[in-house]
Scaffold this active site. Structure first.
Site, PDB file in Angstrom:
ATOM      1  N   TYR A 277      93.076 -88.059 -81.318  1.00  0.00           N
ATOM      2  CA  TYR A 277      92.098 -89.082 -81.080  1.00  0.00           C
ATOM      3  C   TYR A 277      91.843 -88.688 -79.342  1.00  0.00           C
ATOM      4  CZ  TYR A 277      90.834 -93.808 -79.343  1.00  0.00           C
ATOM      5  OH  TYR A 277      90.292 -94.879 -78.849  1.00  0.00           O
ATOM      6  N   VAL A 278      92.847 -88.299 -78.617  1.00  0.00           N
ATOM      7  CA  VAL A 278      92.500 -87.988 -77.507  1.00  0.00           C
ATOM      8  C   VAL A 278      91.383 -86.628 -77.002  1.00  0.00           C
ATOM      9  CG1 VAL A 278      93.644 -87.021 -75.416  1.00  0.00           C
ATOM     10  CG2 VAL A 278      94.810 -88.803 -76.535  1.00  0.00           C
TER      11      VAL A 278
END
Length: 256
Positions: free
Chosen positions: A160-161
């Site tokens: 996600y990051v």
């Protein structure tokens, strides 16, 4: 100098991921600010209900089914806006997914694939279609939905990051490439915001909400409308000299 009847009065704006959370809030905020909104998402029943809600209030709203991971769908959503309104003035690329909070070395390939396909390829598909539609009419404004995860690390959320850092990269690259052709590209970077993704994370990770609030200077979770208001300003002519920026909407989280 500026229109006082609404930040987005007279503008045609496409919103992806419009069926819930920040996307649905954006539909309501943008419409109230005077925009004709085109709502795109996979969940057609939710889109239909939201369109009915908006049109019942006298707003100009329509919907198109769209899976942003498919380039043809992204092009079709943009074409819908152009066919119905003659142009596309703005776009809020909000569609995205969060995945699981899992240590990187334990993360399944399928989770990585889903997150990167939606958050990165989906944005890539939308940007190409949107910019292609805006250039012939003199330009427009685009806002991409990143995250504080696009600016700082979030433990156990590596894919996600990575995907949200990619959103920041696309934002800056597109802003630089098209600035002299009239297309502004910016991003919002929400912190903890009440959405289905956040609610799911909180439900599956007891104590997470309190932990995030503890390190957020304002000590709370944002309402989706607060992110939508920031996006509305970036889409409006009142931010006419702003491009390539990533605006944290995070209660001070990245400013600790």
């Amino acid at each position: 100098m500026f229109d006082t009847d609404g930040l987005l009065r007279g503008k045609v704006v496409l919103i992806t991921g419009a069926s819930s959370g920040i996307g649905a809030a954006a539909a309501r905020v943008f419409a109230a600010e005077g925009a004709a909104v085109v709502l795109a998402a996979r969940r057609e029943e939710r889109l239909a209900a939201l369109v009915s809600e908006l049109t019942d209030k006298g707003f100009d709203a329509s919907a198109v089914a769209c899976d942003v991971t498919r380039a043809d769908d992204a092009r079709r959503a943009v074409a819908h806006a152009v066919q119905h309104h003659g142009r596309l003035d703005g776009a809020f690329n909000n569609a995205g997914t969060g995945g699981d909070l899992t240590p990187l070395h334990e993360m399944e390939d399928a989770v990585y694939d889903t997150i990167l396909d939606t958050n990165v390829r989906g944005l890539w598909n939308c940007l190409r279609a949107e910019i292609g539609a805006m250039l012939p009419t003199g330009g427009g404004a685009i806002v991409n939905n990143s995250s504080v995860g696009g600016l700082v690390a979030i433990p156990t959320a590596a894919p996600y990051v990575a995907s949200k850092h990619a959103v920041v990269g696309f934002t800056r690259a597109a802003a630089d490439e098209y600035a002299r052709r009239g297309v502004r590209v910016n991003a919002v970077a929400p912190g903890s915001t009440l959405s289905e993704i956040t609610a799911d994370w909180y439900a599956r990770n007891p104590g997470l909400q309190d932990a995030i609030h503890a390190v957020t200077p304002q000590g709370r979770t944002a309402a989706p409308e607060e992110v939508a208001e920031a996006a509305a300003w970036l889409l409006s002519d009142r931010s006419s000299y702003v491009t390539g920026t990533v605006l944290p909407v995070d209660g001070g989280y990245v400013n600790r």
